[in-house]
Enzyme design. Sequence first.
Site, mmCIF file in Angstrom:
data_model
loop_
_atom_site.group_PDB
_atom_site.id
_atom_site.type_symbol
_atom_site.label_atom_id
_atom_site.label_comp_id
_atom_site.label_asym_id
_atom_site.label_seq_id
_atom_site.Cartn_x
_atom_site.Cartn_y
_atom_site.Cartn_z
ATOM 1 N N ARG A 150 0.850 -1.188 0.000
ATOM 2 C CA ARG A 150 0.000 0.000 0.000
ATOM 3 C C ARG A 150 0.891 1.244 0.000
ATOM 4 N NH1 ARG A 150 -2.023 -3.601 3.891
ATOM 5 N NH2 ARG A 150 -4.124 -4.403 3.440
ATOM 6 N N LYS A 174 -1.929 -2.618 7.962
ATOM 7 C CA LYS A 174 -3.088 -2.148 8.714
ATOM 8 C C LYS A 174 -3.126 -2.800 10.093
ATOM 9 C CE LYS A 174 -6.242 -1.040 4.903
ATOM 10 N NZ LYS A 174 -7.571 -1.342 4.315
ATOM 11 N N HIS A 245 -3.036 3.077 -5.544
ATOM 12 C CA HIS A 245 -3.533 1.723 -5.343
ATOM 13 C C HIS A 245 -3.557 0.928 -6.644
ATOM 14 C CE1 HIS A 245 -4.645 0.053 -1.534
ATOM 15 N NE2 HIS A 245 -5.626 -0.652 -2.046
ATOM 16 N N ARG A 248 -0.848 -1.543 -6.779
ATOM 17 C CA ARG A 248 -1.148 -2.719 -5.948
ATOM 18 C C ARG A 248 -2.084 -3.664 -6.695
ATOM 19 N NH1 ARG A 248 -1.181 -4.470 -0.550
ATOM 20 N NH2 ARG A 248 -3.190 -5.113 0.335
ATOM 21 N N HIS A 271 -3.597 -9.393 3.113
ATOM 22 C CA HIS A 271 -5.035 -9.487 3.336
ATOM 23 C C HIS A 271 -5.322 -10.493 4.453
ATOM 24 C CE1 HIS A 271 -6.193 -8.018 -0.960
ATOM 25 N NE2 HIS A 271 -6.012 -7.021 -0.119
ATOM 26 N N TYR A 280 -9.610 -9.977 -7.342
ATOM 27 C CA TYR A 280 -8.699 -9.928 -8.477
ATOM 28 C C TYR A 280 -8.952 -11.049 -9.480
ATOM 29 C CZ TYR A 280 -6.261 -6.507 -5.666
ATOM 30 O OH TYR A 280 -5.970 -5.389 -4.919
#
Length: 299
Positions: A150, A174, A245, A248, A271, A280
């Site tokens: 990110r 995150k 993004h 990414r 993730h 994706y």
Amino acid sequence: MSKLFNNYTHSYFAYLQIEKNSSVHTIKNYRDDLEQFFMFMNEQHIKKVEDVTHQDARLYLTGLHAQKMARASVSRKISALRGFYRFLMREEIVMENPFLIVHRPKGTKKLPSFFYEEEMRELFETVQETDALSIRNKALLELMYGTGIRVSECTGLTLTDIDIDLGIILVRGKGGKERYVPFGSFAAEAVQSYVELSRPTLMKNANHSMLFVNYRGGPLTVRGVRHILTELIEKASLSGKIHPHMLRHTFATHLLNNGADMRTVQELLGHTSLSSTQMYTHVTKEHLQKTYMKHHPRA
């Protein structure tokens, strides 16, 4: 905001920060969501959080829809209030969660934008000059495309987070979660050139350990990265808008298009849930269909 708001939320935000390890951005959004709900309580003459009923929660939701608020925003507000009341139940302040069975609207799913390999080659052509900023921009582009991190993770990298010899970086994602992400020879060469040739020139009199810096030597920001990428896409004469993004998305799409398995891509992206990575697959199916229609003699 009212004393009532502060009394109930002070410990909740401390809980989010300390126990849940929520980001500053998440806490700010939740604070805004809760402030809005307490304004609703005041309008409805509801004096205590324990007096809020399921009917009140439905009325609040109806009001959000009446404002023509985006589905994603409504869904986040409901999540914030569910979490808030879950905390209140844990603290034995309330007996039930009025938002537990309130329907969360599903957001409209959009296919993530990405660059085709030919477009990436055009982008890299824009950073082949030997001035300090071009060397930095090439390292930035190579590392973001080569790792899928990110933009906030990229701007948070320090010199000690990257091991060029091993081809690996320590990423803080995150919620403060850490993961190691490998990168290839192109990114390694670009970053090494930047660290040795460009960064010392840009640093001038600055003194800090952040990996990527701006033209004044200060730490590069998310906004700064967005500006750099916008300039690169204009220079490459590519159509459409670019946001950080997209690199990414491109990283994940190209991996899957070339045979990488979903679990590996999930781990590389950081993730928590595989469902976040599965979006994706829709992109790759679209890519395969376009390729088929373009190249198959009977398409």
